[in-house]
Scaffold this active site. Structure first.
Site, PDB file in Angstrom:
ATOM      1  N   GLU A 116     -37.562 154.734 -68.332  1.00  0.00           N
ATOM      2  CA  GLU A 116     -36.532 155.247 -67.419  1.00  0.00           C
ATOM      3  C   GLU A 116     -36.300 154.369 -66.190  1.00  0.00           C
ATOM      4  O   GLU A 116     -35.696 154.832 -65.209  1.00  0.00           O
ATOM      5  CB  GLU A 116     -36.882 156.676 -66.961  1.00  0.00           C
ATOM      6  CG  GLU A 116     -37.029 157.655 -68.126  1.00  0.00           C
ATOM      7  CD  GLU A 116     -37.219 159.100 -67.668  1.00  0.00           C
ATOM      8  OE1 GLU A 116     -36.422 159.549 -66.824  1.00  0.00           O
ATOM      9  OE2 GLU A 116     -38.130 159.768 -68.170  1.00  0.00           O
ATOM     10  N   HIS A 172     -44.172 166.427 -57.092  1.00  0.00           N
ATOM     11  CA  HIS A 172     -42.763 166.046 -57.188  1.00  0.00           C
ATOM     12  C   HIS A 172     -41.920 167.034 -56.396  1.00  0.00           C
ATOM     13  O   HIS A 172     -42.309 168.183 -56.200  1.00  0.00           O
ATOM     14  CB  HIS A 172     -42.307 165.962 -58.653  1.00  0.00           C
ATOM     15  CG  HIS A 172     -42.451 167.239 -59.417  1.00  0.00           C
ATOM     16  ND1 HIS A 172     -43.654 167.704 -59.888  1.00  0.00           N
ATOM     17  CD2 HIS A 172     -41.531 168.160 -59.795  1.00  0.00           C
ATOM     18  CE1 HIS A 172     -43.482 168.846 -60.529  1.00  0.00           C
ATOM     19  NE2 HIS A 172     -42.203 169.158 -60.480  1.00  0.00           N
TER      20      HIS A 172
END
Lengths: 300, 300
Positions: A148, A240
């Site tokens: 990614e 996160h």
């Protein structure tokens, strides 16, 4: 056209003989329902969903319907309106014959609110997380640019306060109305909110400010249009932070699961041990292994 | 009963003569529409919202409706279903006569996240609330049983810790999936979260526990299925608490506006002045007078 008429009658018969086995899920907000049942002995799934109200037929709906008064208080009154059927259709989807996979797919799980004290965390949740050993390889692949890499919107490479910012999979990046990005910390030893202390304040402030700046720079949304938050429980145990557009009801932004990053920072500023000492509330789905652990201990 | 019949016919006429001026907002997801118009020359707001599909009448809907095939592909087919009107009602709310404030309230606006420090509250927000003097007459009507008395689900009449619990207008009470009730305190001098101190702990705990018990007793939902929260800013400045079903994305349950009652209690327990000293974040719509005040001061 007699062929069409006949086909239509047969279609009607299909649902006439539908025998409901179970409601798989339903949403009062979306006004839909997913139903498992049988048609001539074979499994089928029927999905009904009410349709949006069309501006174009509003005048007709208001003038051609009958109204039943329910309640009146001062200038407010509520009614039940019965509209002509053709102005108020229900979208219907039939999956027939359906497999067990279809049936599972449409089944919804109930949620339960877990009341997790500081002791519960240490004695039940933490051992559960450790014994599960959820793989975080996909997270490390992102941090190490093994996957990614081309999706990364911004990176601060600092090993203590740095992070990678990239679009969430739920966002197609075609419009900012449903903007959704995730910041993933380079630090690897913060599992969740429960691990955050004053030592992480520089990291949290850095994610908040550089995340906001970078979204403004890249997508033009100022910080007054952003909702920045952590989940508890998170879906994976590596720190996160979610950045979504204010005004967009992103899934998981509800008060039962989301914690505004600005509040997290304030809480730790006034009490370094805030997230180690507090009772935290969070929703767990019926099929969550953690819920089972709490049920075994008679805690839910 | 001819009186009732006559009243009903008049009610129907009210919407028959409704002339649409503008669609204020609409949601394809929620299947609702907010419309501004005139009834006999006076402003009115009409809100239509499709109702959730009730399990109880599902069999009737499937057998008594007509179906029109739209598409067929392999095992998937879609139809337009036309149901008998009484099985497919539209919830209708009429505000009449409506003021410019009502019309503004229902018009869709962008939201901005306000960062309200303790000083901002005292110097900007509080004077604004006081100068607006929003009417709370409809709240007092409920507390004094002058209106909606038959809708009350539970009451604790204690003047200090008591409250009235009743369904929110958004809930039609036909299914618990989108359960939504409001507890309104008998105490009249608590405007919002900002006024809460340790003196209100007995009131807050009472609302939480008796509200949960009464919802379990009346609707069968245990507390593990409830989301209990306050709004900041609230839509009216008289203490009230929202009870909604966990798993139902009720409007306004987002982390930017909702504060879990259990967290509020914990916060005040650890710091009696928590809500007087903290910076609070809240969304404000573009047309909110309060946002204008903050913009004038260069704060947003």
């Amino acid at each position: 056209d007699t062929d069409t008429d006949c086909a239509e009658v047969c279609e009607e018969n299909v649902l006439c003989t539908f025998e409901t086995s179970a409601v798989l899920s339903e949403s009062a907000r979306d006004k839909n329902i997913f139903v498992h049942g049988k048609i001539s002995g074979q499994d089928a799934v029927v999905i009904l969903e009410k349709t949006p109200i069309q501006k174009e037929v509003l005048g007709q709906i208001l003038s051609e319907s009958s109204l039943k008064l329910q309640m009146r208080n001062d200038i407010y009154s509520t009614y039940q309106l019965q509209a002509p059927a053709h102005l108020n259709e229900i979208k219907t989807t039939v999956v027939f014959p359906a497999t067990q996979k279809h049936i599972q797919k449409y089944r919804r799980q109930e949620s339960f609110l877990l009341e997790e004290t500081a002791e519960d965390y240490l004695s039940i949740t933490l051992p559960f997380i450790q014994e599960q050993r959820f793989s975080l390889q996909w997270v490390y692949n992102i941090l190490e640019k093994k996957a990614e890499a081309e999706r990364i919107v911004f990176e601060d490479p600092d090993p203590k306060t740095g992070f990678v910012l990239l679009p969430d999979f739920k966002w197609n990046q075609k419009q900012v109305d449903d903007l959704y990005l995730i910041a993933i910390s380079h630090v690897r030893d913060v599992k969740s909110l429960r691990d955050l202390t004053s030592e992480h304040l520089p990291l949290l402030r850095n994610i908040l400010h550089k995340g906001q700046e970078s979204i403004f720079g890249t997508f033009g949304l100022p910080r007054s249009q952003l909702r920045v938050y952590l989940h508890y429980q998170p879906s994976y145990y590596h720190l996160h932070v979610h950045f979504t557009r204010l005004g967009f009801d992103s899934p998981g932004c509800g008060v039962e699961r989301a914690h505004l990053l600005q509040d997290v920072i304030q809480n730790i500023q006034s009490d370094a041990g805030f997230y180690q000492s507090r009772t935290l509330y969070c929703p767990l789905r019926a099929d969550d292994g953690l819920l089972k652990k709490y049920k075994e201990k008679g805690k839910i």
